[in-house]
Structure formats: C-alpha cells, structure tokens
Design a protein around this motif. Structure first.
Motif, PDB file in Angstrom:
ATOM      1  N   TYR A   1      60.714 -28.070  -0.549  1.00 24.98           N
ATOM      2  CA  TYR A   1      60.163 -26.861   0.076  1.00 24.98           C
ATOM      3  C   TYR A   1      60.496 -25.636  -0.760  1.00 24.98           C
ATOM      4  CZ  TYR A   1      59.081 -23.558   3.858  1.00 24.98           C
ATOM      5  OH  TYR A   1      58.550 -22.534   4.620  1.00 24.98           O
ATOM      6  N   ALA A   2      61.750 -25.569  -1.254  1.00 25.04           N
ATOM      7  CA  ALA A   2      62.155 -24.450  -2.101  1.00 25.04           C
ATOM      8  C   ALA A   2      61.369 -24.439  -3.403  1.00 25.04           C
ATOM      9  CB  ALA A   2      63.655 -24.521  -2.387  1.00 25.04           C
ATOM     10  N   LEU A   3      61.155 -25.620  -3.992  1.00 29.19           N
ATOM     11  CA  LEU A   3      60.369 -25.703  -5.221  1.00 29.19           C
ATOM     12  C   LEU A   3      58.950 -25.202  -4.990  1.00 29.19           C
ATOM     13  CD1 LEU A   3      60.116 -26.573  -8.181  1.00 29.19           C
ATOM     14  CD2 LEU A   3      59.527 -28.876  -7.369  1.00 29.19           C
ATOM     15  N   ASP A   4      58.378 -25.564  -3.872  1.00 32.18           N
ATOM     16  CA  ASP A   4      57.031 -25.126  -3.507  1.00 32.18           C
ATOM     17  C   ASP A   4      56.972 -23.603  -3.433  1.00 32.18           C
ATOM     18  OD1 ASP A   4      54.471 -24.833  -2.499  1.00 32.18           O
ATOM     19  OD2 ASP A   4      54.730 -26.248  -0.861  1.00 32.18           O
ATOM     20  N   ARG A   5      57.901 -23.000  -2.693  1.00 36.28           N
ATOM     21  CA  ARG A   5      57.886 -21.553  -2.495  1.00 36.28           C
ATOM     22  C   ARG A   5      58.155 -20.804  -3.801  1.00 36.28           C
ATOM     23  NH1 ARG A   5      55.706 -20.176   2.267  1.00 36.28           N
ATOM     24  NH2 ARG A   5      56.978 -18.300   2.407  1.00 36.28           N
TER      25      ARG A   5
ATOM     26  N   THR B   1      57.729 -21.918  -6.900  1.00 34.39           N
ATOM     27  CA  THR B   1      56.614 -22.111  -7.822  1.00 34.39           C
ATOM     28  C   THR B   1      55.481 -21.151  -7.476  1.00 34.39           C
ATOM     29  OG1 THR B   1      57.169 -24.450  -8.149  1.00 34.39           O
ATOM     30  CG2 THR B   1      54.937 -23.770  -8.703  1.00 34.39           C
ATOM     31  N   ALA B   2      55.201 -21.018  -6.188  1.00 34.30           N
ATOM     32  CA  ALA B   2      54.140 -20.105  -5.741  1.00 34.30           C
ATOM     33  C   ALA B   2      54.472 -18.661  -6.092  1.00 34.30           C
ATOM     34  CB  ALA B   2      53.926 -20.250  -4.240  1.00 34.30           C
ATOM     35  N   MET B   3      55.744 -18.300  -5.943  1.00 30.63           N
ATOM     36  CA  MET B   3      56.154 -16.930  -6.279  1.00 30.63           C
ATOM     37  C   MET B   3      55.946 -16.654  -7.764  1.00 30.63           C
ATOM     38  SD  MET B   3      58.794 -15.040  -7.816  1.00 30.63           S
ATOM     39  CE  MET B   3      60.258 -16.093  -7.779  1.00 30.63           C
ATOM     40  N   LEU B   4      56.352 -17.601  -8.615  1.00 35.08           N
ATOM     41  CA  LEU B   4      56.198 -17.419 -10.056  1.00 35.08           C
ATOM     42  C   LEU B   4      54.729 -17.407 -10.463  1.00 35.08           C
ATOM     43  CD1 LEU B   4      59.127 -19.670 -11.339  1.00 35.08           C
ATOM     44  CD2 LEU B   4      59.018 -17.166 -11.351  1.00 35.08           C
ATOM     45  N   GLU B   5      53.919 -18.214  -9.779  1.00 36.87           N
ATOM     46  CA  GLU B   5      52.479 -18.203 -10.043  1.00 36.87           C
ATOM     47  C   GLU B   5      51.880 -16.830  -9.713  1.00 36.87           C
ATOM     48  OE1 GLU B   5      51.613 -22.954  -9.056  1.00 36.87           O
ATOM     49  OE2 GLU B   5      51.243 -21.400  -7.551  1.00 36.87           O
TER      50      GLU B   5
ATOM     51  N   VAL C   1      66.270 -20.387   4.176  1.00 37.36           N
ATOM     52  CA  VAL C   1      65.873 -19.219   4.974  1.00 37.36           C
ATOM     53  C   VAL C   1      64.372 -18.959   4.926  1.00 37.36           C
ATOM     54  CG1 VAL C   1      68.133 -18.158   4.666  1.00 37.36           C
ATOM     55  CG2 VAL C   1      66.276 -17.542   3.103  1.00 37.36           C
ATOM     56  N   ALA C   2      63.634 -19.877   4.276  1.00 37.65           N
ATOM     57  CA  ALA C   2      62.165 -19.808   4.244  1.00 37.65           C
ATOM     58  C   ALA C   2      61.652 -18.459   3.770  1.00 37.65           C
ATOM     59  CB  ALA C   2      61.596 -20.127   5.633  1.00 37.65           C
ATOM     60  N   CYS C   3      62.167 -18.001   2.643  1.00 38.26           N
ATOM     61  CA  CYS C   3      61.752 -16.702   2.126  1.00 38.26           C
ATOM     62  C   CYS C   3      60.591 -16.865   1.143  1.00 38.26           C
ATOM     63  CB  CYS C   3      62.936 -15.989   1.462  1.00 38.26           C
ATOM     64  SG  CYS C   3      63.478 -16.757  -0.086  1.00 38.26           S
ATOM     65  N   GLY C   4      60.271 -15.795   0.450  1.00 44.56           N
ATOM     66  CA  GLY C   4      59.176 -15.826  -0.511  1.00 44.56           C
ATOM     67  C   GLY C   4      59.628 -16.156  -1.915  1.00 44.56           C
ATOM     68  N   GLY C   5      60.718 -16.895  -2.034  1.00 43.11           N
ATOM     69  CA  GLY C   5      61.263 -17.249  -3.331  1.00 43.11           C
ATOM     70  C   GLY C   5      62.429 -16.356  -3.711  1.00 43.11           C
ATOM     71  N   TYR C   6      63.189 -16.772  -4.724  1.00 42.30           N
ATOM     72  CA  TYR C   6      64.282 -15.933  -5.203  1.00 42.30           C
ATOM     73  C   TYR C   6      63.937 -15.389  -6.580  1.00 42.30           C
ATOM     74  CZ  TYR C   6      66.326 -19.174  -8.693  1.00 42.30           C
ATOM     75  OH  TYR C   6      66.552 -19.968  -9.798  1.00 42.30           O
ATOM     76  N   PHE C   7      64.491 -14.233  -6.893  1.00 39.47           N
ATOM     77  CA  PHE C   7      64.234 -13.590  -8.171  1.00 39.47           C
ATOM     78  C   PHE C   7      65.553 -13.134  -8.755  1.00 39.47           C
ATOM     79  CE2 PHE C   7      62.766 -10.202 -11.050  1.00 39.47           C
ATOM     80  CZ  PHE C   7      61.699 -10.841 -11.665  1.00 39.47           C
TER      81      PHE C   7
END
Length: 232
Positions: free
Chosen positions: A33-37, A39-43, A139-145
């Motif tokens: 799930y974290a990889l999905d989120r 990856t989407a953020m980086l895309e 925490v189901a966020c929009g990814g980490y940066f």
C-alpha cells in the motif's frame, strides 16, 4: 488529513515476537500500500522543484501546491541520528505538525516496537527512509517526501488528499508484483492486506485469493507462500 488505518481496520499484530519482527510485520501489512501511494506521489510531482513553508505547514511543488504536510522526523547525516518530530525541540510546541509521528509512537507503545518509541535513534539514512515509507502506509497519507536541508534531511508526510484516486485492479497487480520482489515470503498474507486496504472483498484459500470490488476481480495463486500467478 491523515488516517490511522492500522486501528481503523482493527489489524492486529502478533502479541509475541521481537521488536524487529513486529516492525517487519508492519512492513508486510502496509508495504505494498505504501509503495502504491509513494509511486503515485512521485509520478505526480516528478522532478519538480519544491519550496517548504514551515509556518504554513505546507510544501509547494512547481505544478502543485500548497500541499499540507506533517513532519515525521529528521535525519542528521553528520551524527547518524534519526530524531522523531515529537521529540524535536523546535516541533514540540507545534502538535498539529506531529500528529502522524505521535500515531506511530502509539503503535510502538501498543505493540512494543522500540524504533517507534525511541526519541533519537542511531541509524543509517536507509533506515530513516524505511521508517518514513512504512509510516506513510500506516497513516494512509499522500506519500512521504525527503526535504534535503544540508546535513539535515526532514521527512514530511503529504496530505492524503494530494492523491485523490482509487487504485485500479491493473495497478494493484503491477504494484504487488514489484513489492513481492523485495519480500522473501509471506506473499499471500501481504497481498490480502493490500487488497483489503483497497476495499476488495477476499475469498482466501490454502493457495489462492479471489478478490472482488464491484465489477473488478483479481485472482492470485501461491506456491510455498510466494506468489505464483496473479491476474485481473
């Protein structure tokens, strides 16, 4: 802004096992799930330039912003230390910026995961990235940066509304194939959690999973607890 899906879904870690084993179980549950989120953020942001506004609690990307953030922690390269935001002197007075980190600490307290409850950790930067990665799933966020600030790398979590989408069956299959390459075993349990977090209903057999969400269906087969075939 964030959601503690560990508690929301009543997912229970094992009551026995070492602190590291329980941490690895968090990775098992939330890793795909974290990889999905992430990856989407980086895309979405690509190689965009960024600017951070600590006072507003937001990050600005070239084509996106402002995006609300919380600070998970900071890594100090010269000292080889990770400092949780709830233990950081500059952030103790800003509880609204540390809610996600406090969530992770509560998980650590409940399940005896010391890396989540130790204010300052001696570790390498890869460990800091790993903690941010797993936390972003919990925490189901929009990814980490990772915000590079000289010797200090500040790890921030993006508001989950930044990624306003539902993963398709095709994307779920592709993401899990990538994630499974990093995991030696226990693929069936990991995939079941990933499907559950994406609102699929699962029929789990000894060596297979049949998952449905509306008109979508995913079927996966396993051999010796490793994924053998998966299609939608």
């Amino acid at each position: 802004m964030f959601s503690n899906i560990l508690n929301e879904n009543a997912t229970q870690l094992r009551t026995k096992g070492s602190s590291n084993e329980k941490w690895n179980e968090l990775l098992l549950i939330f890793g795909a799930y974290a990889l999905d989120r992430n990856t989407a953020m980086l895309e979405k942001v690509g190689g965009s330039s960024w600017d951070i506004d600590n006072r507003a609690g937001a990050i600005y990307f070239k084509k996106h912003g402002p995006v609300k953030i919380q600070v998970l922690g900071s890594y100090y390269r010269n000292h080889g230390q990770w400092v949780w935001s709830w233990a950081h002197g500059d952030l103790k007075t800003l509880p609204i910026m540390t809610k996600a980190a406090v969530m992770m600490r509560s998980i650590g307290v409940k399940h005896g995961i010391t890396r989540l409850t130790t204010p300052v950790l001696e570790c390498g930067k890869s460990v800091a990235h790993n903690m941010a990665f797993v936390s972003s799933g919990c925490v189901a966020c929009g990814g980490y940066f990772a915000v590079e600030l000289g010797d200090n790398t500040k790890f921030v979590l993006l508001d989950r509304r930044f990624l306003n989408f539902t993963s398709s069956a095709k994307r779920i299959v592709e993401i899990f194939k990538e994630f499974s390459k990093t995991q030696p075993d226990n693929h069936k349990n990991s995939f079941r959690h990933y499907l559950y977090l994406n609102r699929f209903k699962c029929n789990v057999g000894a060596n297979h999973i049949v998952a449905k969400r509306g008109d979508e269906q995913i079927i996966a087969s396993f051999e010796k607890d490793r994924v053998n075939n998966i299609y939608y």
